[in-house]
Design a protein around this motif. Structure first.
Motif, PDB file in Angstrom:
ATOM      1  N   ALA A  87       0.929  -6.376  -1.703  1.00  0.00           N
ATOM      2  CA  ALA A  87       1.479  -7.634  -2.207  1.00  0.00           C
ATOM      3  C   ALA A  87       2.806  -7.292  -2.882  1.00  0.00           C
ATOM      4  O   ALA A  87       2.846  -6.428  -3.754  1.00  0.00           O
ATOM      5  CB  ALA A  87       0.532  -8.294  -3.203  1.00  0.00           C
ATOM      6  N   CYS A 134       6.227  -3.740  -5.072  1.00  0.00           N
ATOM      7  CA  CYS A 134       5.061  -3.913  -4.210  1.00  0.00           C
ATOM      8  C   CYS A 134       3.877  -3.223  -4.873  1.00  0.00           C
ATOM      9  O   CYS A 134       4.011  -2.143  -5.450  1.00  0.00           O
ATOM     10  CB  CYS A 134       5.295  -3.290  -2.834  1.00  0.00           C
ATOM     11  SG  CYS A 134       6.600  -4.099  -1.887  1.00  0.00           S
ATOM     12  N   SER A 144       3.330  -8.461   3.435  1.00  0.00           N
ATOM     13  CA  SER A 144       3.741  -9.296   2.317  1.00  0.00           C
ATOM     14  C   SER A 144       5.205  -9.664   2.521  1.00  0.00           C
ATOM     15  O   SER A 144       5.972  -8.867   3.064  1.00  0.00           O
ATOM     16  CB  SER A 144       3.563  -8.537   1.001  1.00  0.00           C
ATOM     17  OG  SER A 144       3.819  -9.377  -0.107  1.00  0.00           O
ATOM     18  N   ARG A 153       6.396  -8.798  -4.783  1.00  0.00           N
ATOM     19  CA  ARG A 153       6.939  -9.945  -5.501  1.00  0.00           C
ATOM     20  C   ARG A 153       8.280  -9.582  -6.118  1.00  0.00           C
ATOM     21  O   ARG A 153       8.565  -8.420  -6.384  1.00  0.00           O
ATOM     22  CB  ARG A 153       5.996 -10.385  -6.640  1.00  0.00           C
ATOM     23  CG  ARG A 153       4.623 -10.809  -6.209  1.00  0.00           C
ATOM     24  CD  ARG A 153       4.645 -12.101  -5.391  1.00  0.00           C
ATOM     25  NE  ARG A 153       3.327 -12.550  -5.043  1.00  0.00           N
ATOM     26  CZ  ARG A 153       2.699 -12.269  -3.910  1.00  0.00           C
ATOM     27  NH1 ARG A 153       3.272 -11.502  -3.005  1.00  0.00           N
ATOM     28  NH2 ARG A 153       1.500 -12.730  -3.664  1.00  0.00           N
ATOM     29  N   SER A 162      -1.440  -4.594   6.640  1.00  0.00           N
ATOM     30  CA  SER A 162      -1.308  -5.678   5.675  1.00  0.00           C
ATOM     31  C   SER A 162       0.175  -5.992   5.544  1.00  0.00           C
ATOM     32  O   SER A 162       1.016  -5.111   5.691  1.00  0.00           O
ATOM     33  CB  SER A 162      -1.890  -5.226   4.337  1.00  0.00           C
ATOM     34  OG  SER A 162      -1.864  -6.274   3.406  1.00  0.00           O
ATOM     35  N   SER A 169      -3.988  -2.599   1.404  1.00  0.00           N
ATOM     36  CA  SER A 169      -3.465  -3.945   1.239  1.00  0.00           C
ATOM     37  C   SER A 169      -2.154  -3.847   0.466  1.00  0.00           C
ATOM     38  O   SER A 169      -1.925  -2.879  -0.257  1.00  0.00           O
ATOM     39  CB  SER A 169      -4.482  -4.792   0.472  1.00  0.00           C
ATOM     40  OG  SER A 169      -4.014  -6.112   0.330  1.00  0.00           O
TER      41      SER A 169
END
Length: 165
Positions: free
Chosen positions: A83, A55, A148, A85, A146, A81
């Motif tokens: 994100a 992350c 993800s 993957r 946030s 924030s």
């Protein structure tokens, strides 16, 4: 002999404490946003119980000049924030499968009052890992968050404790 047993017990307790700590972040980027020296920091966080997932979390890092100018010396804003993957083969260890999930990462945004937290939740129905970044405050919660997700559908995933049924 009793001293040795106490020492080994104490060492085992310390080792267990450190093993259960949330992941540590590695700062991978910093972007200056104004002439006061405020930055946006970007940290890479690896999930300690899930290999192959990384992350990237951003947060606002206030400068000394901005702190002096605004008089709020001890606190950074709750803006953040996230994100996440897949960054390698996914191996899932013994994770919390409850609706509350499990804290993966925690970092202070103030001297005492505010903490940036990343919580992982497994959505069994959709076979998806959810990562939620939010601020935890001692007095007032923050609505800034946030999210993800990492879908596991069609992925070659190894569950060390067996896949949830």
């Amino acid at each position: 002999m009793t001293f040795r047993i106490r020492l080994l017990s104490a060492l085992a307790l310390v080792a267990a404490t450190f093993a259960s700590l949330p992941a540590r972040a590695e700062t991978v980027g910093e972007v200056g946003v104004d002439w006061l020296g405020n930055d946006i920091s970007i940290d890479a966080v690896s999930d300690p119980k899930i290999e192959g997932v990384t992350c990237h979390v951003t947060y606002f890092d206030r400068s000394v000049i901005d702190r002096l100018k605004n008089g709020n010396w001890f606190e950074d804003p709750s803006n953040n924030s996230i994100a996440c993957r897949q960054t390698g083969p996914v191996t899932i260890g013994d994770i919390d499968l409850s609706h509350e999930g499990e804290e993966v990462f925690r970092e202070g945004l103030s001297l005492i009052w505010k903490t940036l937290v990343v919580t992982r939740i497994y959505d069994k129905k959709n076979n998806t890992l959810i990562y939620l970044a939010h601020s935890r405050e001692l007095t007032d919660g923050s609505a800034k968050m946030s999210i993800s997700t990492i879908p596991l559908f069609g992925q070659n995933v190894t569950w060390t404790e067996g896949a949830p049924q």
